[in-house]
Design a protein around this motif. Structure first.
Motif, short mmCIF file in Angstrom:
data_model
loop_
_atom_site.label_atom_id
_atom_site.label_comp_id
_atom_site.label_asym_id
_atom_site.label_seq_id
_atom_site.Cartn_x
_atom_site.Cartn_y
_atom_site.Cartn_z
N THR A 121 -2.48 0.83 -10.39
CA THR A 121 -2.38 0.56 -8.90
C THR A 121 -3.84 0.53 -9.13
OG1 THR A 121 -2.57 3.20 -8.17
CG2 THR A 121 -0.65 1.33 -7.58
N PRO A 122 -4.03 0.40 -8.09
CA PRO A 122 -5.90 -0.77 -7.61
C PRO A 122 -6.51 0.80 -7.33
CG PRO A 122 -4.40 -1.54 -5.83
CD PRO A 122 -3.26 -0.75 -7.11
N GLU A 123 -6.59 1.53 -7.86
CA GLU A 123 -6.96 2.48 -7.67
C GLU A 123 -9.31 2.58 -7.62
OE1 GLU A 123 -5.92 6.60 -9.28
OE2 GLU A 123 -4.33 5.84 -10.33
N GLU A 124 -9.77 3.02 -7.35
CA GLU A 124 -11.16 3.43 -7.19
C GLU A 124 -11.80 3.06 -8.01
OE1 GLU A 124 -14.54 1.27 -6.14
OE2 GLU A 124 -13.32 1.85 -4.37
N THR A 172 0.44 -0.97 0.51
CA THR A 172 -0.14 0.06 -0.06
C THR A 172 0.83 1.36 -0.31
OG1 THR A 172 -1.91 -1.50 1.47
CG2 THR A 172 -1.91 1.31 1.39
N ASN A 175 -3.21 -8.00 -4.59
CA ASN A 175 -4.60 -9.41 -4.30
C ASN A 175 -4.19 -10.16 -5.64
OD1 ASN A 175 -5.66 -8.70 -2.06
ND2 ASN A 175 -7.16 -7.91 -3.18
N GLY A 199 -8.35 -7.60 -9.61
CA GLY A 199 -7.67 -7.89 -7.96
C GLY A 199 -8.48 -9.16 -7.57
N ARG A 200 -10.32 -9.09 -7.75
CA ARG A 200 -10.73 -9.57 -7.73
C ARG A 200 -10.83 -11.16 -7.66
NH1 ARG A 200 -14.44 -4.87 -6.86
NH2 ARG A 200 -14.70 -4.90 -8.43
N HIS A 206 -0.31 -5.35 -7.29
CA HIS A 206 -1.08 -5.64 -6.79
C HIS A 206 -1.39 -6.05 -6.25
CE1 HIS A 206 -5.89 -5.43 -5.86
NE2 HIS A 206 -5.97 -5.03 -6.88
N ARG A 255 -9.17 -2.66 -10.29
CA ARG A 255 -9.75 -3.53 -8.73
C ARG A 255 -10.62 -5.07 -9.00
NH1 ARG A 255 -11.43 -0.45 -4.04
NH2 ARG A 255 -9.82 0.89 -3.63
N SER A 314 -10.98 2.00 -11.66
CA SER A 314 -10.49 1.08 -12.41
C SER A 314 -10.16 -0.87 -12.92
CB SER A 314 -8.51 1.45 -12.60
OG SER A 314 -8.55 0.88 -10.98
#
Length: 280
Positions: free
Chosen positions: A47-50, A26, A100, A58-59, A98, A55, A52
């Motif tokens: 990077t995992p920005e809201e 982070t 995740n 990663g899930r 990321h 996200r 984008s």
């Protein structure tokens, strides 16, 4: 051409920072975002920005790691393709970060092993990124500090209900980090670089080893704007214990998430020496 597609030997360089969780990811991502404009001519950062496509990526990696299947492998590749398709068409190297992408950490979804699906995840990403020359970076951390930090994070974000002692018993047989690197190498070839969090020299300019690996020199790294302070610190013991007990209750997930957010914002109330605001 078939071999090129399988191994990912395109002209443009792609560095995938896979985490793992609780190894400073982070902070590294915050530092990369803060300096994205300065870095843009040297390396393109994702990077995992809201909002984008990072996200969903990663899930998809977490879902695949908890229950690998052909359908979930395909979903992971498609999610990665969405990220790759969002990149501008130029020759600037790309850095994707990321945590995740490592898959579920111990304590998440019943996982008690050391990232068993990570080698497969890396191979799937490499196969999808066939137009790039892809390599992978992982950071590791001393087990003495990593294991309690992972436990506290599992309590905070993954609904883990057991104590630290129980967690340590559950994960007592975890192999060393070298085992993870060997498994990744067996799956992807000589494309994995391991850095130790303890070797980072400046906590306000995290990720120096990663940026050097990406080709940046020390003068440029030293000129980057530092962070204002530490990131994603572990909650204090009282707040963590409150959440651990909260996880054992049958609450609506939305209500549970709201309470977790409240505790994180007011963790000082759970400290042993907490005093009313405004008093000494």
């Amino acid at each position: 051409m078939a071999e090129q597609a399988r191994t990912g030997q395109g002209a443009r360089r792609l560095i995938v920072h896979l985490g793992v969780q609780k190894t400073g990811s982070t902070s590294i991502q915050r530092h990369l975002r803060r300096n994205a404009d300065t870095l843009a001519h040297h390396i393109l950062v994702r990077t995992p920005e809201e909002g984008s496509p990072m996200r969903p990526l990663g899930r998809a990696a977490i879902a695949f790691s908890l229950a690998p299947s052909d359908d979930r492998a395909q979903a992971l590749r498609l999610a990665f393709r969405d990220v790759l398709d969002s990149l501008p068409a130029n020759a600037v190297p790309v850095l994707i970060s990321h945590e995740n992408l490592a898959g579920a950490m111990p304590g998440n979804g019943g996982e008690t092993r050391l990232y068993p699906a990570l080698p497969q995840i890396a191979a799937l990403l490499m196969a999808e990124a066939r137009e790039f020359t892809t390599d992978f970076v992982i950071y590791t951390r001393s087990r003495k500090s990593w294991r309690p930090s992972v436990w506290a994070q599992a309590v905070r974000t993954d609904g883990y209900t057991r104590s630290l002692l129980e967690f340590e018993v559950e994960t007592a047989d975890l192999p060393g980090w070298g085992d993870l690197v060997r498994r990744m190498t067996a799956e992807t070839g000589d494309r994995v670089t391991r850095f130790r969090l303890e070797d980072e020299t400046d906590p306000l300019r995290p990720g120096r080893q990663l940026l050097r690996h990406a080709g940046l020199d020390d003068a440029l790294i030293d000129a980057l704007q530092p962070l204002d302070g530490p990131t994603n610190n572990r909650l204090n013991d009282g707040a963590t214990e409150f959440l651990r007990r909260l996880n054992g209750l049958s609450l609506n997930p939305h209500a549970h998430g709201r309470i977790v957010d409240l505790v994180a914002r007011a963790e000082h109330l759970f400290a042993a020496d907490a005093s009313p605001e405004g008093t000494s």
